[in-house]
Design a protein around this motif. Sequence first.
Motif, short mmCIF file in Angstrom:
data_model
loop_
_atom_site.label_atom_id
_atom_site.label_comp_id
_atom_site.label_asym_id
_atom_site.label_seq_id
_atom_site.Cartn_x
_atom_site.Cartn_y
_atom_site.Cartn_z
N ASN A 51 0.82 -1.22 0.00
CA ASN A 51 0.00 0.00 0.00
C ASN A 51 0.85 1.27 0.00
N GLN A 52 2.14 1.09 -0.26
CA GLN A 52 3.08 2.21 -0.41
C GLN A 52 3.28 3.02 0.86
N LEU A 62 1.09 -4.27 -8.48
CA LEU A 62 -0.22 -4.05 -9.09
C LEU A 62 -1.32 -4.51 -8.14
N ILE A 63 -2.35 -3.69 -8.00
CA ILE A 63 -3.54 -4.03 -7.22
C ILE A 63 -4.69 -4.18 -8.22
N ASN A 64 -5.22 -5.40 -8.31
CA ASN A 64 -6.26 -5.69 -9.31
C ASN A 64 -5.85 -5.22 -10.71
N GLY A 65 -4.57 -5.43 -11.02
CA GLY A 65 -4.06 -5.11 -12.35
C GLY A 65 -3.65 -3.67 -12.54
N PRO A 73 -1.21 8.98 -9.62
CA PRO A 73 -2.27 9.99 -9.39
C PRO A 73 -3.46 9.43 -8.61
N ASN A 74 -3.66 8.10 -8.69
CA ASN A 74 -4.81 7.50 -8.01
C ASN A 74 -4.41 6.75 -6.73
N ILE A 75 -3.28 7.15 -6.13
CA ILE A 75 -2.75 6.42 -4.98
C ILE A 75 -3.76 6.36 -3.84
N GLU A 76 -4.45 7.46 -3.56
CA GLU A 76 -5.38 7.47 -2.42
C GLU A 76 -6.57 6.55 -2.70
N ALA A 77 -7.06 6.57 -3.93
CA ALA A 77 -8.18 5.69 -4.28
C ALA A 77 -7.78 4.23 -4.16
N MET A 78 -6.55 3.91 -4.55
CA MET A 78 -6.10 2.52 -4.48
C MET A 78 -5.88 2.09 -3.03
#
Length: 245
Positions: A51-52, A62-65, A73-78
Motif C-alpha cells: 500500500n506504499q 499491481l492491485i487488481n491489475g 495519481p490514483n494512490i489514495e483511491a487505491m
Amino acid sequence: MTPAVEMRDVQKYYGTFHALVGINLAVSKGEKVVICGPSGSGKSTLIRTINQLEEHQAGDILINGQPISADAPNIEAMRREIGMCFQHFNLFPHLTILENCTLAPMLARKTPQAEAEKTAMAFLEKVQIANQAKKYPGQLSGGQQQRVAIARALCMKPQVLLFDEPTSALDPEMIGEVLDVMTTLAQEGMTMICVTHEMGFARRVADRVIFMDAGLIVEENNPEAFFTAPQNPRTKAFLDQVLSH
C-alpha cells in the motif's frame, strides 16, 4: 483471472541496505497468504510496500491489475481498497471506538454519518466488541483494541486486508481472540496477506505459506508441505526453532 495483488521483481533499499531483493508474488482474490521468517528478513517491508507506506525503488506492484506507486495519481483511491492492521493498533486515543471506525469512511468515501455508524456497528458486532462502541481505546485491553483495529479496516470495505504481526504486541491470553476474528474473515473469503509468527494459525488458515530471509522469498508452499517437508535448509532451521518453543 487478474491477481488481487501482484509484485514483479520488486526492489527496496534503505540507503545501501537491500531490504527486498527481486520479490515476485501473485495473490489471487480470496487467497490467504501467511509470510513468516526471522526478524529483519523483509516481511514487514514487503507488506508495507503493497500500500506504499514504504516506497519501492524498482519493479512493479499491481492491485487488481492497476500499478501502484507513491506518485501514482490514483494512490489514495487505491489505498482505500487495501485495509491494514498494524502491530500496535494505531487507534486515535481521543476518539471513541465508534468514531475510530467511522472517521475514514466519512472522510475518504464520503459516507453519510448514519450509514457509516450502521456499518461500523455491524463490523464491531462481527468482532464481538459492539458493546464497547462508546468507550475510548485506553479503556480497552490490547486484544480488544486489535479487534477494533480489524473492524476499522473492514469499515472501508477493502478488497485486500494486510496484517503486520497483529498479535505480537499482545499478552498470550489475548492472542486467541484476535486470531479467531482473523480465522472467521478467512473463512468468509477475504483476501488476506498476513505477517505473523503464529504457526498454528498459518497451518490452519493459510492457502500458502511464504518464508523470507535476507530480503528474499526463500520458499513458498501449501501449509501441509511447508510444515512437514520444507525444501530449504533455512526454512527447516527456522521451523525447528519456532516450533520447539
